[in-house]
Design a protein around this motif. Sequence first.
Motif, short mmCIF file in Angstrom:
data_model
loop_
_atom_site.label_atom_id
_atom_site.label_comp_id
_atom_site.label_asym_id
_atom_site.label_seq_id
_atom_site.Cartn_x
_atom_site.Cartn_y
_atom_site.Cartn_z
N MET A 77 -55.99 2.67 76.64
CA MET A 77 -55.13 1.50 76.83
C MET A 77 -54.14 1.78 77.96
O MET A 77 -53.80 2.93 78.27
N HIS A 78 -53.63 0.70 78.57
CA HIS A 78 -52.59 0.85 79.58
C HIS A 78 -51.24 1.18 78.93
O HIS A 78 -50.35 1.70 79.60
N GLY A 79 -51.09 0.85 77.69
CA GLY A 79 -49.83 1.05 76.97
C GLY A 79 -49.62 -0.08 76.00
O GLY A 79 -50.49 -0.94 75.81
N TYR A 80 -48.47 -0.07 75.33
CA TYR A 80 -48.11 -1.15 74.42
C TYR A 80 -47.35 -2.23 75.20
O TYR A 80 -46.42 -1.94 75.96
N TRP A 81 -47.75 -3.46 75.00
CA TRP A 81 -47.18 -4.60 75.71
C TRP A 81 -45.65 -4.66 75.55
O TRP A 81 -45.15 -4.74 74.44
N ARG A 82 -44.97 -4.56 76.68
CA ARG A 82 -43.52 -4.69 76.73
C ARG A 82 -42.79 -3.70 75.84
O ARG A 82 -41.68 -3.95 75.37
#
Length: 545
Positions: free
Chosen positions: A376-381
């Motif tokens: 994943m790119h990361g957790y949204w916001r």
Amino acid sequence: MTGGPPVPAAPPTLGALLSRAARDHGDRVAWVFPHAARQTWTFTAIDAAVDRVAARLRGLTSPGDRVAVMLPNVPEWPLVWLAAARSGRVVVPVNTQTRSADAAHLLRDAEPRLAVTTAAHADLLGAAATEAAVPLTILLADDLTAGAPAEDGAAGAAPPEPAEHDVAAPDDLVNLQYTSGTTGLPKGCMLSHRYWLTLAHALRVNFPRLDATDVLYTAQPFSYLDPQWNVAAALHAGARLVVADRFSASRMWSDLRAHEVTVFYCLGMMPAALLARPADARDRDHRVRAVLASGIPTDRHRALEERWGVPWYEAFGMTETGADLIVTPQDHDDTVGTGCIGRPQPGKRAEVLDSTGRPVPPGEPGELVISGTGLMHGYWRQPEATAQVLRSGRLHSGDRVRADASGRIFYLGRAKDMVRRSGENVSAREVEAVLETHPGVRLAAVVPEPDPVRGEEVKVFLVPAGSGPPEPTALLDFCRARLAPFKVPRYWCVRDGLPTTPSERVAKGELRADRGPCWDATTGTTTSSGTTTPGATTPGEGGQR
């Protein structure tokens, strides 16, 4: 894994993957939805329908906009998903069991412009959007996919011109996939085209090495990862995908026989539920060549294989990372019932690290850390939450594992699925596994019970096997003979069933809040609260602490 003809690389985007599948496989059947109005879809029909839906999305949203999808397991779900991917929009899956507070959180966090749903859920989404103060256009799936192919899979009308194919790049987002929220409110995992194509390609080139002769089967809600990666993997392989409306232990093997399924995936309580069904003379009358499963009950692994005459292969993955490890035929026979979760999939690296981030020796427990392609790119916001788990390109899983000298990895349990009792760490899974070997226990789930003296006590919820539960004292003696004294549960709670998530895992958060009757091994009485008597010593503890 080697063998078979070379496998072509996956295209760079899901839109391109679909285009290639339509070109290569044309009017072959790609999807079967046995419980939907339009049951059969060819590769060509899917490609044309996705173009039409993508055109509608372009007219209602802008590139990068989020599109919430709250649908049951119907063809419109993957059509919208692929259309969003092809047109540069981002899908926010919403489980059909979601209620107003959960939906409001997702809408507030993701801020979708459009929601695709059914009449049964439109009012809930509308109310949740109002609560979240999010402007939301709600569109019924039947209206969005109007003009889609008929049940026979005919292509129907030509897509609008010009058809904008493959506007996305490999690292563009496809999903905001919300986690279960076991450590707080659900977080949106940012998943890209590369994430999905890495996952699909691993299943194509490694194991089970899917190809166009395979028939896949999925029974999970489409809002979860499993049906989505099944769609991507089937398109990559040119395989057929059968989508059930829901998981049904009583119906599943009949479905597998009827549709000549060759590979399927299950997880959570599914294996135990299948094994609990009465034996059938047709149990081995099927074409299944491999069952992939996450969390195969170790004590029932061999029984699962013997009953249906097919190997069950453990597979490990996370929403944050995709497909990470899998047991292949080279390791299968030596690892049945051991808790082995295999070796890394192509493109992935797995390390076992201690609390300081250093590798541990073979055989020693540590945290599983995943790196490589398709994370994943990361957790949204949520940059702080992202930084906690994603460090220098490596995803810290929170799972305790050990590796043997050959590199095979064995699952020990969630780092947070522990009871900290008088300074001793008690693995919930270890206690559960022991209890599930008792003939009178069908299912066990361990949670911590707060205690003013010891910090936490061991509390177990049991579902009995057969007509009734064994005597609590008999179970207590059973555990004392097999576990260290500090691991023996103090609280024993018998239930007809345990709450589960839609992915068929035990919902331990609900169990922690369960204040129903439990037998207290310290006092020998039943309590409705589970509140510990300060200073009491659990029988079998020996007064150690």
